[in-house]
Scaffold this motif. Sequence first.
Motif, short mmCIF file in Angstrom:
data_model
loop_
_atom_site.label_atom_id
_atom_site.label_comp_id
_atom_site.label_asym_id
_atom_site.label_seq_id
_atom_site.Cartn_x
_atom_site.Cartn_y
_atom_site.Cartn_z
N ALA A 118 0.90 -1.37 0.06
CA ALA A 118 -0.09 -0.11 -0.09
C ALA A 118 0.77 1.30 0.00
CB ALA A 118 -0.88 0.14 1.34
N ARG A 119 2.22 1.28 0.70
CA ARG A 119 2.82 2.38 0.60
C ARG A 119 3.43 2.47 -0.67
NH1 ARG A 119 7.90 2.10 1.54
NH2 ARG A 119 7.81 0.02 2.32
N ILE A 120 3.90 1.55 -1.12
CA ILE A 120 4.74 1.54 -2.62
C ILE A 120 3.56 2.13 -3.53
CG2 ILE A 120 5.49 0.36 -4.48
CD1 ILE A 120 6.52 -2.09 -2.62
N LEU A 121 2.41 1.92 -3.46
CA LEU A 121 1.36 2.09 -4.32
C LEU A 121 0.64 3.31 -4.22
CD1 LEU A 121 0.47 -1.49 -5.40
CD2 LEU A 121 1.44 0.23 -6.88
N GLN A 122 0.92 4.01 -3.03
CA GLN A 122 0.19 5.06 -2.20
C GLN A 122 -1.29 4.63 -2.09
OE1 GLN A 122 1.28 8.07 -5.09
NE2 GLN A 122 3.37 7.74 -4.78
N MET A 130 -14.22 0.00 -0.24
CA MET A 130 -14.43 -1.09 -1.19
C MET A 130 -14.12 -0.52 -2.88
SD MET A 130 -16.03 -2.97 1.01
CE MET A 130 -16.88 -4.50 0.25
N PRO A 131 -13.91 -1.73 -3.70
CA PRO A 131 -13.47 -1.41 -4.94
C PRO A 131 -14.48 -0.33 -5.66
CG PRO A 131 -13.33 -3.72 -4.55
CD PRO A 131 -13.94 -3.00 -3.33
N LYS A 132 -15.79 -0.37 -5.50
CA LYS A 132 -16.72 0.52 -6.23
C LYS A 132 -16.46 1.82 -5.68
CE LYS A 132 -20.59 -0.30 -3.14
NZ LYS A 132 -21.52 -1.48 -3.16
N GLU A 133 -15.78 2.23 -4.71
CA GLU A 133 -15.62 3.35 -4.04
C GLU A 133 -14.24 4.13 -4.69
OE1 GLU A 133 -17.70 3.19 0.32
OE2 GLU A 133 -15.79 2.49 -0.10
N LEU A 134 -13.54 3.23 -5.52
CA LEU A 134 -12.46 3.84 -5.99
C LEU A 134 -12.36 4.24 -7.28
CD1 LEU A 134 -10.09 1.02 -4.75
CD2 LEU A 134 -10.51 3.17 -3.72
N GLY A 136 -10.57 4.39 -11.55
CA GLY A 136 -10.19 3.35 -12.21
C GLY A 136 -8.74 3.27 -11.96
N GLY A 137 -8.03 4.24 -11.87
CA GLY A 137 -6.82 4.05 -11.71
C GLY A 137 -6.19 3.65 -10.38
N GLN A 138 -6.97 4.18 -9.25
CA GLN A 138 -6.73 3.35 -7.89
C GLN A 138 -7.23 1.92 -7.98
OE1 GLN A 138 -9.66 5.77 -5.80
NE2 GLN A 138 -8.13 7.39 -5.50
N ARG A 139 -8.30 1.34 -8.70
CA ARG A 139 -8.51 -0.02 -8.62
C ARG A 139 -7.24 -0.71 -9.55
NH1 ARG A 139 -14.67 0.27 -11.20
NH2 ARG A 139 -15.34 1.48 -9.41
N GLN A 140 -6.63 0.04 -10.40
CA GLN A 140 -5.61 -0.84 -11.21
C GLN A 140 -4.54 -0.82 -10.13
OE1 GLN A 140 -4.93 -1.65 -14.52
NE2 GLN A 140 -3.49 -2.60 -13.07
N ARG A 141 -4.46 0.02 -9.34
CA ARG A 141 -3.17 0.01 -8.41
C ARG A 141 -3.46 -1.22 -7.30
NH1 ARG A 141 -2.91 5.68 -8.43
NH2 ARG A 141 -3.34 5.91 -5.87
N VAL A 142 -4.73 -1.23 -6.91
CA VAL A 142 -4.85 -2.37 -6.14
C VAL A 142 -4.55 -3.66 -6.58
CG1 VAL A 142 -6.77 -3.58 -4.70
CG2 VAL A 142 -6.87 -1.04 -4.97
N ALA A 143 -4.92 -3.96 -7.95
CA ALA A 143 -4.92 -5.16 -8.46
C ALA A 143 -3.37 -5.40 -8.65
CB ALA A 143 -5.38 -4.99 -10.33
#
Lengths: 352, 273
Positions: A118-122, A130-134, A136-143
Amino acid sequence: MSNVRLENVSKTYGDMKIIHGVDLAINEGEFVVFVGPSGCGKSTLLRMIAGLEDITGGHIKIGDKIVNDMPSPQRGIAMVFQSYALYPHMTVRRNMAFGLEISKCPKDEIEERVNNAARILQLEPYLNRMPKELSGGQRQRVAIGRAIVREPKVFLFDEPLSNLDAALRGQTRLEIAKLHSSLGATMIYVTHDQVEAMTLADRIVVLNGGRIEQVGTPLELYSSPANAFVAGFIGGQKMNFMPASSRDGKLQLGQRVLPFSVSSSVTKVGIRPEHLQVSTPEDAHLSGRVEYVEMFGDHTLIHFETEDLGLITVKVEDSSDIKENEPIYVKLLAERLHLFDDSGRVHDAISH
Amino acid sequence: MTINSDQKHTPMATLALVFVAIIWISPFSWLFVNAVDTQATGELRWPQSIGIGNFVSAMSGSAAQQFMNSMILALGTATMTIVVAAGAAYFLSRVYIPGKTTILWALVVMRMMPTNGVLVPIYFTAEKSGLLNPLGVMIALTILNLPFTLLLLKNFFDTVPLELEEAAHVEGASLWEILRHVVLPLSRAGIAVVWFFSFTSAWNEFLFPLIFSRTDSVFPMSMGLYSAFGEHGAIQYGFLAAYSIVYAIPAIGVYFLLRRNMNTGFAGVGVKG
């Protein structure tokens, strides 16, 4: 970190052969991009490395082990999907922790690895969303985070940026490049976008119809493509192709015989728009009437119609005062000319 | 443009609404008034003596036994239906079978035949296999529920993207873990609907318990209600009304319990950027 080796790998669905005996060696820590038009088999090849598709023939090795029959989780790979494939009913934290929980990793280690990713990807402020609250770019970073926490030997990316808008795509591309240099892991990345391929890859693998057309660094592919397909696929603007022949050892384009020596089997020449120059009528190799002009600010594309060679595009730095319907005279940069014969292979270099 | 919700009601419209309301409410008020009247006669009148005696007798003795029997029957049928249907529907959703949609719809169409038409073979099958008991009723009802529930659950499972399962597989989840942590939670709405549907239909079922039950002790409430009409010589209307209310409560309760799940379907998160 690990190297990946493909030895005569093939894939058949029923009677349809999708992959025709691919050989490829990917070095430890290398960033390799599979690129090609849709249906060329690049995603299938990636999914075969991931263990999501059976291998019909040949071997895939990760490290020193043949992984043909090894289940996906034991291959030491992590995959980032085109659709991100985030679990919609789990928070960001659980999305990243899920794989570790399944493999019975100790709680405090899960915590540490998730926080680290989480730190590396901010992603720290979003861990409990939840994913729906993110976005597109944030979802990509979670993936991507979900892949990082598993500390895989090989990262596999299946068109990870194709669902993002242009601005975000550029930004995320940069983040993936940074991630590769900081983790130093082997990465295999599939895309149909040649800009992503050019900017991210250590080496590009161009695929077409289930076969490798060429493997090389981005610059090798740009400056010496092995054949017309690679030449047409790689490069910012599409290459101009013209029918050609040889007359008395000189290059003939339509009615013109140009002072370039070529071998007799040449049937086609290709030249990139940036390797054509607007010139005076005396120096010109080609001439025509300007069909339309596209201004991009930093450069301009001029598309002109020739009498016998079809539509040709010239790239000019800055803006241009050339107007539509005006005559235009163009010079070819001889050393940048690519010659092809009937088999589509590049011909001997040109000489004056 | 917005729809004007402040339209004035005309007297005629008000009158019509009141009329409809009375028609709707009167049976319920009849039921309620009789249930709380310890000297109820079955007429719609102001209660003579208000008390909870009717409810006490509707929830004790054989009535309590019948409540438990209904509960076991409904819970058992609903759970058995979910387990069997979810397993089969997942398989139908994920495995390529030529003509599977046709097969599924054929089952549904066949199920539209009246159950009574196949009562005799079902009865003999149950008799031969020693299932003329509540378990037999559960199995029979589960089988009859399957066509619709299979179709419904298959469609729900179809909406769970395959990539989610692949992602879980790559991360090391077994098939069972994928089902438990990914597919089933995302199909919660479908499962809630199927469970509710199976629960209420088993709770309301009369015919199967009637022909499958050998002893009074296994009668569910639907049969208790039937026998309350004549068993004691004169009909005890107060008891009957209270019994009916107790009978209606679980189905309503289950609905409210599951309502939240039914409203939260799968939102296609994760695909759009």
